[in-house]
Design a protein around this motif. Structure first.
Motif, short mmCIF file in Angstrom:
data_model
loop_
_atom_site.label_atom_id
_atom_site.label_comp_id
_atom_site.label_asym_id
_atom_site.label_seq_id
_atom_site.Cartn_x
_atom_site.Cartn_y
_atom_site.Cartn_z
N UNK A 3 -30.45 20.33 19.26
CA UNK A 3 -30.83 20.34 17.84
C UNK A 3 -29.61 20.45 16.94
N UNK A 4 -29.77 19.88 15.74
CA UNK A 4 -28.66 19.81 14.78
C UNK A 4 -29.22 19.82 13.38
N UNK A 5 -28.33 20.13 12.44
CA UNK A 5 -28.67 20.15 11.02
C UNK A 5 -27.57 19.44 10.24
N UNK A 6 -27.97 18.58 9.30
CA UNK A 6 -27.06 17.89 8.39
C UNK A 6 -27.38 18.34 6.96
N UNK A 7 -26.36 18.63 6.16
CA UNK A 7 -26.62 19.12 4.81
C UNK A 7 -25.67 18.50 3.80
#
Length: 255
Positions: A3-7
């Protein structure tokens, strides 16, 4: 690729200058995720995962840098990719977001889009992993506001209510997802994690805590957080020791 998050965040420094910053954080139960998944520039952030196609991330950011909207850039790349059903791809630019999870990704898989951020994951213990990641970031997001910890005081938080640097907040978001179970493949003990941040703001000394990787460990989040803390400590010490040299734009005094 877990899992990953881009902001994306827009902010003003204390001296009234407007800036954009973008970041990706990712963790997985495989080594070396930082070499494969996160791609960031001062114009956008992209994460490519599941059956990884590194070109989707690399070219996606290049297209965004060339002025293409993130949804147009990533959709075009997926349309030309025969392996799209096995890919996860998501990202942000200054104006929008994009998420995609191919139908052949490993269960549990899914994604979500928030305001100025995206989260995606596969082979997870459940949907709560990406929900917790999103909630942890969103509760501390900095967008369209003045950030007193940037500019000349980039490494200094003078008040406990001042926001943490984006890299730290992204690590905290990963930690929240990890506590919810994260990657379900418990038989794979060698793990990795990474965080990358880019901004339009210039610095006398590039903050080293904005590009960190832990390539092989059994405790990826704890090790990434420790690496961040050490990088911040070294950054603050260097700024203090060589402040006069940086102000004079000369490294002669650092030798």
């Amino acid at each position: 690729m877990t899992f990953s998050i881009c902001v994306h965040e827009s902010y003003e420094t204390a001296d009234g200058q407007s800036h954009e910053r973008f970041g990706v954080a990712v963790t997985t139960r495989l080594p070396g995720v930082g070499t494969l998944c996160p791609f960031v520039s001062e114009n956008g952030a992209v994460a490519t995962q599941s059956l990884v196609n590194v070109d989707l991330g690399r070219r996606g950011v290049e297209y965004i840098d060339d002025g293409l909207a993130v949804d147009d850039a990533l959709e075009a790349l997926l349309n030309a990719d025969d392996g799209a059903p096995q890919r996860q791809l998501h990202g942000v630019d200054a104006d929008g977001t994009f998420t995609f999870s191919g139908e052949e990704c490993g269960d549990w898989f899914g994604h979500l889009e928030g305001e100025h951020f995206t989260v995606a994951g596969n082979l997870l213990t459940g949907e709560s992993v990406i929900e917790a990641t999103a909630d942890a970031y969103e509760s501390n997001a900095v967008h369209e506001t003045t950030d007193p910890t940037t500019g000349p005081n980039a490494a200094r938080r003078d008040d406990e209510d001042d926001p943490d640097p984006l890299a730290k907040r992204l690590i905290d978001a990963l930690a929240a997802g990890h506590r919810e179970g994260g990657d379900k493949r418990e038989e794979l003990t060698v793990q990795s994690a990474a965080v990358v941040v880019e901004s339009t703001e210039s610095h006398d000394m590039t903050p080293p805590y904005n590009d960190l990787r832990v390539d092989a460990t059994e405790t990826p989040i704890a090790d990434l957080r420790e690496t961040y803390d050490l990088a911040m400590q070294g950054y603050e010490t260097s700024l203090e020791k060589y402040e006069e040299a940086y102000e004079e734009d000369s490294l002669a005094e650092t030798e």
